[in-house]
Structures are given as structure tokens and as C-alpha cells.
Write an enzyme that holds these catalytic residues in place. Structure first.
Site, PDB file in Angstrom:
ATOM      1  N   GLU A 124      53.242  29.541  18.501  1.00 15.76           N
ATOM      2  CA  GLU A 124      52.020  28.754  18.374  1.00 15.76           C
ATOM      3  C   GLU A 124      52.440  27.280  18.328  1.00 15.76           C
ATOM      4  O   GLU A 124      52.517  26.671  17.282  1.00 15.76           O
ATOM      5  CB  GLU A 124      51.243  29.150  17.121  1.00 15.76           C
ATOM      6  CG  GLU A 124      49.868  28.515  17.058  1.00 15.76           C
ATOM      7  CD  GLU A 124      49.163  28.762  15.743  1.00 15.76           C
ATOM      8  OE1 GLU A 124      48.043  28.236  15.585  1.00 15.76           O
ATOM      9  OE2 GLU A 124      49.714  29.447  14.861  1.00 15.76           O
ATOM     10  N   HIS A 190      44.651  24.829  19.599  1.00 11.54           N
ATOM     11  CA  HIS A 190      45.003  23.492  19.098  1.00 11.54           C
ATOM     12  C   HIS A 190      44.884  22.498  20.252  1.00 11.54           C
ATOM     13  O   HIS A 190      45.825  21.777  20.586  1.00 11.54           O
ATOM     14  CB  HIS A 190      46.406  23.488  18.496  1.00 11.54           C
ATOM     15  CG  HIS A 190      46.478  24.188  17.176  1.00 11.54           C
ATOM     16  ND1 HIS A 190      46.225  23.553  15.984  1.00 11.54           N
ATOM     17  CD2 HIS A 190      46.756  25.476  16.868  1.00 11.54           C
ATOM     18  CE1 HIS A 190      46.353  24.414  14.986  1.00 11.54           C
ATOM     19  NE2 HIS A 190      46.665  25.598  15.495  1.00 11.54           N
ATOM     20  N   ASP A 243      38.404  35.710   7.678  1.00 15.41           N
ATOM     21  CA  ASP A 243      38.702  35.614   6.242  1.00 15.41           C
ATOM     22  C   ASP A 243      37.557  34.980   5.462  1.00 15.41           C
ATOM     23  O   ASP A 243      37.661  34.803   4.244  1.00 15.41           O
ATOM     24  CB  ASP A 243      39.997  34.846   6.008  1.00 15.41           C
ATOM     25  CG  ASP A 243      39.936  33.396   6.472  1.00 15.41           C
ATOM     26  OD1 ASP A 243      38.957  33.021   7.160  1.00 15.41           O
ATOM     27  OD2 ASP A 243      40.875  32.634   6.164  1.00 15.41           O
ATOM     28  N   HIS A 246      37.805  30.434   7.539  1.00 15.68           N
ATOM     29  CA  HIS A 246      37.934  29.780   8.837  1.00 15.68           C
ATOM     30  C   HIS A 246      36.619  29.763   9.611  1.00 15.68           C
ATOM     31  O   HIS A 246      36.388  28.847  10.413  1.00 15.68           O
ATOM     32  CB  HIS A 246      39.011  30.481   9.673  1.00 15.68           C
ATOM     33  CG  HIS A 246      40.411  30.135   9.295  1.00 15.68           C
ATOM     34  ND1 HIS A 246      41.039  30.671   8.201  1.00 15.68           N
ATOM     35  CD2 HIS A 246      41.303  29.287   9.870  1.00 15.68           C
ATOM     36  CE1 HIS A 246      42.265  30.185   8.115  1.00 15.68           C
ATOM     37  NE2 HIS A 246      42.454  29.341   9.111  1.00 15.68           N
ATOM     38  N   ASP A 268      46.385  35.498  11.176  1.00 16.81           N
ATOM     39  CA  ASP A 268      47.061  34.210  11.008  1.00 16.81           C
ATOM     40  C   ASP A 268      47.701  34.144   9.620  1.00 16.81           C
ATOM     41  O   ASP A 268      47.794  33.076   9.003  1.00 16.81           O
ATOM     42  CB  ASP A 268      46.108  33.036  11.220  1.00 16.81           C
ATOM     43  CG  ASP A 268      46.836  31.718  11.500  1.00 16.81           C
ATOM     44  OD1 ASP A 268      48.046  31.749  11.785  1.00 16.81           O
ATOM     45  OD2 ASP A 268      46.196  30.656  11.406  1.00 16.81           O
ATOM     46  N   ALA A 302      46.290  26.014   6.062  1.00 18.75           N
ATOM     47  CA  ALA A 302      47.552  26.363   6.715  1.00 18.75           C
ATOM     48  C   ALA A 302      47.651  27.882   6.838  1.00 18.75           C
ATOM     49  O   ALA A 302      48.208  28.556   5.969  1.00 18.75           O
ATOM     50  CB  ALA A 302      48.729  25.804   5.927  1.00 18.75           C
ATOM     51  N   GLY A 303      47.086  28.428   7.921  1.00 19.69           N
ATOM     52  CA  GLY A 303      47.088  29.875   8.081  1.00 19.69           C
ATOM     53  C   GLY A 303      46.140  30.526   7.092  1.00 19.69           C
ATOM     54  O   GLY A 303      45.167  29.924   6.632  1.00 19.69           O
TER      55      GLY A 303
END
Length: 380
Positions: A124, A190, A243, A246, A268, A302-303
């Protein structure tokens, strides 16, 4: 040979009642309905194929970039316990020599047999947009020149399976051609790409969008951009992190309503998955887990700390997606996305990767290659 009977079996996108699976060695050789007399009779719930997670940075305290052989073993067993029988260890943006060295160092770990099966690497980055960096280090992002792409392919020892990149970067379309010709799935992510740049990437062979809606421009009614193309172009499989951080539940509903046959549930997950609040690694950098969400010190997400079985429960119970669609998005569709053969469904000739689910959508028993790797709340 073994026969496993269950009240319901999920196969070919649908449930069949009172069925059994006949296994010889590591393969399914037949599915029977009504069920045959069985060696193992499951009293409740249902059976599915093992789930496939195409974006996992780490798990159970282990970061895949820096983890040891034993750390990978622990992570694989923990991933298997969540019903994931195949996954792509994912390395985020780093200097090219660092990524190359990490793949070379860990290529042998892919062959471990405990727990879930590591199919190959997902990079990634570093070919991402500085404008949509998320938690990635913009200072080491770069263009995917032929020299750099060849270097990473060689360092992966033939195990590079997916690359997330921003198609607006110089040389990106050539890189997409090169990678797809080598059997690597290219995912757009991204990225600040607009409609025409996104279409050009799909024309060049890109087949997925990484964590749709995150780290990309919002859709506009006159310039639909990356999100608009992803929702409407049948060539794009759509990575979704369910989740509930996100994406809003209604956005998850929207994605499934627009493209249910192309949704790929991913976690992720980082090393914090299944762990308590605290400090963990992501690609060698420090992140902090609090209230179920990992963040860098500046507050950037972050993830995730998501597990795939939790993603199924969220998608069905909170987002209102039909169970059959959610299961397809964690089994058959991810396999289709990366062209994986032998996994992703329950059918004769495929590997005996199975999950026995409770009625409340929790994995009770998990098989990989016909062998139990998780049973009744403990790992085998």
C-alpha cells in the site's frame, strides 16, 4: 475422507439447508443435500468458505514489516481464529530499499502452515498522492518508474500480489500494465484522481479501489471523481472497512446498494487488532490504540483494530446488509478480485477452507486445507 453435516451451508452465493460437505485430504470432493450420514454433525449455525482479507498490516501484537518468524506465527493463528483462512500481509509506504528488504526478509514466513494462509504481499504505497497521504509518510512517496517497479517485483520473490497506487502519478499507467502482466492486482487508493484519470487506470488494468471513500476526494455531482467511477464502473472491486469508524453505516448501505457484487470487505488491521488499548507498530512507526481506533500522535486514523468476523456482524447487524451479500464480500468476491484459484467458495475441487458460524455470527470452528486451526474458542 470426512463428511461434515450442517443445518445450512453457504455455497454459490446462497444457503442450502440440511447439507453435508465431503472432504478428501485438503479438497472438497462433493456437497450433498440432503445431508449424508456424517463423521461430524454440527448442531446449529451454518458453514461457509473461509474468509479472505486483502489488507492486513499486522495482528495480535505483530506488525508484519518488523515481525519475527514467531510473531508471524502468533498473528496467523489469531487471524485464523476470526474465520479468515487466507490474507495478504500489507506493507505501507516506506523507502524503496526498506520495502524491498522487508519482502525479502519475510518471504519465507509466507510458507508457515499454522493458522491462516498468507497468499502474498500487498504494498500500500509508496506510489501514493501526498495530498491524500492519510497515515502514510509523504516524504518517501515516489513515482512508480520501471526501475523501481522491477526492483520491488524481484525483491518479493514472486509473492507480490497487490499494489495500491495513485494513478495520477507519473509512470503510473505503465506501472499498472507491467504489474498486471505479472499477475499483480492493482488497486487505486490514497489518490486525488478525477474521473478521467480513474477511468484510464481501469483501462490499463487496475481492478480494485482501496478503502473506498477514505483518502480520496469526495464525489461531486459534476465531477464524480474516483468515488463516482468506483460506484458505477463494473471493473472496480471496492474495498470497504466496516469498523463503523472509517465509514458511516449508511455509507456502507449505499456501497452495497450500488455494487453488492463488487464489494470486498477488508480489515486494514494493524498489530493492535485483538489487543488492549496501548501503543503498537504500523510499518515500524508508533500508533496509539484508544476507544477501538488506532491513531498516530497527530490524531490521524492509522489502519484499524477490526477483525473480519466483526466486520460481518457490523455489516449485517448495524448496516442492514443481507447476510448473503456480506458473506460473499468476504469470501467469493475477494478471491475473484485477485484471481485466486481454489478458495473463496464451497464447491467440489476447491480447498477445504471452512468456517462454522454460530447463529449470532461468531466463528466456532475453522478449517484450513481440511485441518482444524480454531475450535471452541481456542487455537489448535
Amino acid at each position: 475422507m470426512a463428511i461434515i453435516a450442517a443445518p445450512r451451508i453457504f455455497t454459490g452465493g446462497n444457503f442450502i439447508d440440511n447439507a453435508s460437505i465431503e472432504i478428501r485430504g485438503d479438497r472438497i470432493i462433493a456437497i450433498h443435500s440432503p445431508a449424508l450420514p456424517a463423521d461430524v454433525s454440527l448442531s446449529s449455525g451454518f458453514l461457509t468458505a473461509g474468509m479472505i482479507d486483502l489488507q492486513v498490516n499486522g495482528f495480535a501484537g505483530t506488525d508484519f514489516v518488523t515481525g519475527t518468524d514467531e510473531g508471524w506465527r502468533v498473528a496467523r493463528r489469531a487471524i485464523g481464529a476470526t474465520g479468515v483462512t487466507s490474507f495478504l500481509p500489507t506493507f505501507i509506504t516506506a523507502p524503496i530499499p526498506t520495502l524491498a528488504a522487508a519482502m525479502t526478509r519475510t518471504a519465507g514466513f509466507l510458507e508457515q502452515r499454522e493458522g491462516s494462509r498468507a497468499l502474498g504481499f500487498h504494498l500500500e504505497g509508496p506510489f501514493l498522492s501526498e495530498r491524500r497521504k492519510g497515515a502514510h509518510d509523504e516524504s518517501v512517496m515516489c513515482d512508480p518508474t520501471s526501475e523501481v517497479v522491477d526492483q520491488l517485483l524481484e525483491a518479493s520473490c514472486g509473492r507480490l500480489m497487490m499494489v495500491t497506487l495513485a494513478p495520477e502519478r507519473a509512470h503510473a499507467l505503465t506501472a499498472i500494465h507491467t504489474l498486471t502482466e505479472r499477475g499483480v492486482t492493482v488497486s487505486i487508493g490514497h489518490s486525488d484522481a478525477q474521473q478521467d484519470q480513474t477511468l484510464a487506470a481501469l483501462d490499463a488494468g487496475a481492478g480494485m479501489v482501496t478503502h473506498l471513500f477514505n483518502a480520496m476526494p469526495a464525489m461531486n455531482h459534476r465531477e464524480p471523481g474516483l468515488v463516482g467511477v468506483a460506484l458505477t464502473d463494473s471493473r472496480a472491486h471496492l474495498g470497504v472497512i466496516a469498523d463503523l469508524h472509517h465509514l458511516s453505516p449508511r455509507v456502507v448501505q449505499l456501497i452495497f446498494a450500488a455494487a453488492a457484487d463488487r464489494v470486498v470487505l477488508v480489515t486494514d488491521a494493524i498489530a493492535a487488532a485483538t489487543m488492549r488499548s496501548g501503543t503498537y507498530e504500523l510499518g515500524g512507526d508508533i500508533v496509539h490504540l484508544a476507544d477501538g481506533l488506532p491513531r498516530r500522535s497527530d490524531g490521524t486514523i492509522a489502519g484499524s483494530a477490526l477483525t473480519m468476523d466483526e466486520a460481518i456482524r457490523n455489516t449485517v447487524n448495524v448496516c442492514g446488509v443481507p447476510l448473503t451479500q456480506a458473506l460473499d464480500s468476504a469470501t467469493r468476491i475477494p478471491a475473484e478480485t485477485i484471481g485466486a484459484v481454489g478458495i473463496g467458495d464451497l464447491a467440489p475441487g476447491l480447498l477445504a477452507d471452512l468456517v462454522w458460524w454460530s447463529p449470532d455470527l461468531r466463528p466456532l470452528r475453522v478449517w484450513v486445507d481440511g485441518e482444524i486451526v480454531h475450535d471452541a474458542g481456542h487455537q489448535v
